[in-house]
Design an enzyme around this catalytic site. Structure first.
Site, PDB file in Angstrom:
ATOM      1  CG  HIS A  74      28.512   7.107  19.331  1.00  0.00           C
ATOM      2  ND1 HIS A  74      29.591   6.614  18.631  1.00  0.00           N
ATOM      3  CD2 HIS A  74      27.621   7.496  18.396  1.00  0.00           C
ATOM      4  CE1 HIS A  74      29.338   6.688  17.326  1.00  0.00           C
ATOM      5  NE2 HIS A  74      28.146   7.226  17.153  1.00  0.00           N
ATOM      6  CG  ASP A  76      30.801   3.364  20.852  1.00  0.00           C
ATOM      7  OD1 ASP A  76      30.204   4.451  20.876  1.00  0.00           O
ATOM      8  OD2 ASP A  76      30.261   2.291  20.533  1.00  0.00           O
ATOM      9  CG  ASP A 107      29.421   7.328  13.179  1.00  0.00           C
ATOM     10  OD1 ASP A 107      28.876   7.775  14.199  1.00  0.00           O
ATOM     11  OD2 ASP A 107      29.129   6.232  12.695  1.00  0.00           O
ATOM     12  CD  GLU A 141      25.262   4.606  17.770  1.00  0.00           C
ATOM     13  OE1 GLU A 141      24.174   4.646  17.194  1.00  0.00           O
ATOM     14  OE2 GLU A 141      26.313   4.342  17.162  1.00  0.00           O
ATOM     15  CD  GLU A 142      29.178   3.224  15.512  1.00  0.00           C
ATOM     16  OE1 GLU A 142      28.397   2.411  14.996  1.00  0.00           O
ATOM     17  OE2 GLU A 142      29.436   4.332  15.021  1.00  0.00           O
ATOM     18  CD  GLU A 170      25.220   8.919  15.618  1.00  0.00           C
ATOM     19  OE1 GLU A 170      26.120   8.926  14.763  1.00  0.00           O
ATOM     20  OE2 GLU A 170      25.172   8.078  16.543  1.00  0.00           O
ATOM     21  CG  HIS A 359      30.513   2.823  10.126  1.00  0.00           C
ATOM     22  ND1 HIS A 359      29.647   1.857  10.575  1.00  0.00           N
ATOM     23  CD2 HIS A 359      30.406   3.835  11.005  1.00  0.00           C
ATOM     24  CE1 HIS A 359      29.033   2.281  11.670  1.00  0.00           C
ATOM     25  NE2 HIS A 359      29.488   3.486  11.939  1.00  0.00           N
TER      26      HIS A 359
END
Ligand SMILES: [Zn+2]
Length: 387
Positions: A74, A76, A107, A141-142, A170, A359
């Site tokens: 992903h 995003d 990520d 995805e997030e 990931e 994150h």
């Protein structure tokens, strides 16, 4: 214009695209231009659903034959949070002390850059290899994860695409590149219990019915015995009571009802269905004829799955060992991921960067890790298409 295909340069270009879910931010457009230049056929389907934002996605394929190895991921990213707390602008792709900073560094824009670098290097040296390499990249995805991987897989299936194996990039390594491959994930199930009583004065309990002792009996019944003892590849399933609520501000009132929520992370000994039946059985037994209660179980698409350690997993483990010297642990720990959707179409294994800063403020990746992960992916392709 010819692109710089080093993993670092690709990662920097991706980090400079502000693709906070659901914004595309230029990230998919960049991937499209790089992959097209390398001879991929590229599609950019946009999916919608009432009540959720439209999301752009990307699907690309090189080659026509089988086997077909798919890279998934992903573009995003989660929001950067308080930008003033970052040492460097989260969308500038700056390098300091041998580390590349930015939201998505691990990520998982860094992982995507390595997949692209590894795949393009392989294709450059083996333009006529027998088989296909694809990219399935979502921008959702997030976020709600409604207009992303699930629909992209359905869309690809509708076009007749059949994948042999998938690597999801990931960040799987807890501390160092090479620590851990994820060969499965636990499922997740959330339930709510309401115990009904009758409100009244604490001095006149015979006129009321306190729901709290009943709730305590139910929760004790749920927690008394472990759900299972784990398997060769999974930890024991775990039930956590996440909240118990009565919401009663008065000390002299017996409340009318008590509520509790629990979440179960379960292994592949269970399906959501069999687990729900077991929860019902335990509650029924604990309640006897005295506790009046209602159970609701939320629908879940997070089913436990396992990709058995086979030759495909072996290619990845061998490539990791050759490049890092580490023997990766084959794990099923952690939260859910898009792998739970992909596994319905083909075996899927997860391996990417080191997840430590994902994150977080100052998310970053060692530049050396980008180079090494790209080499690992390249080695996997060598072994996969030679077999
Ligand atoms: Zn991710």
């Amino acid at each position: 214009m010819l692109h710089d295909l080093s993993p670092l340069s690709l990662a920097q270009s991706l980090l400079r695209c502000p693709s906070v879910t659901p914004e595309e931010g230029g990230a998919l457009a960049f991937i499209e231009s790089v992959l097209k230049e390398a001879g991929f056929e590229v599609h950019r389907p946009v999916f919608s659903e009432p009540g959720t934002p439209d999301v752009e996605n990307l699907y690309a394929r090189y080659g026509k034959g089988e086997p077909y190895l798919l890279f998934a991921g992903h573009t995003d990213v989660v929001p950067p949070g308080d930008v003033s707390r970052w040492q460097y602008d989260p969308f500038s792709g700056e390098i300091h002390g041998g580390e590349l900073y930015g939201r998505g560094a691990v990520d998982m824009k860094g992982g995507i850059a390595c997949m692209m670098a590894g795949a393009l290097d392989f294709i450059r040296h083996n333009p006529d290899f027998k088989g296909s390499i694809g990219f399935l990249i979502t921008g959702d995805e997030e976020g709600p994860a409604v207009n992303g991987t699930v629909k992209l897989l359905e869309w690809a299936k509708g076009r007749g695409e059949r994948f042999s194996h998938c690597i999801l990039g990931e960040p799987t390594n807890p501390n160092q590149l090479g620590d851990m491959i994820k060969i499965g994930r636990r499922g997740s199930l959330t339930g709510k219990i309401v115990v009904e009583g009758k409100q009244g004065h604490v001095a006149y309990p015979h006129l009321a019915d306190n729901p709290i002792p009943g709730m305590m009996r139910l929760l004790d019944g749920l927690l008394k015995e472990p759900l299972d003892r784990g398997t060769d590849h999974f930890d024991a399933s775990n039930l956590e009571v996440t909240t118990v609520d009565v919401g009663n501000p008065a000390a002299n009132v017996i409340p009318a009802e008590a509520r509790a929520t629990f979440n179960i992370r379960f292994n592949d000994l269970w399906t959501p269905h069999s687990l729900e039946a077991e929860i019902e059985r335990r509650l029924r037994e604990a309640a006897g004829n005295t506790v009046r209660y209602a159970l609701t179980v939320e629908p879940t698409n997070a089913v436990a799955f396992l990709t058995p350690p086979n030759a495909f997993v072996g290619f990845i483990a061998d490539a990791i060992r050759a490049e890092t010297g580490s023997q990766p642990k084959l794990s099923t720990t952690g939260g859910t991921s898009d792998a739970r959707f992909i596994v319905k179409y083909c075996p899927v294994v997860e391996f990417g960067l080191v997840g430590q800063t994902m994150h977080q403020i100052d998310e970053r990746v060692a530049v050396a890790d980008l180079d090494r992960l790209a080499v690992i992916y390249r080695k996997v392709l060598d072994a996969y298409f030679a077999a």
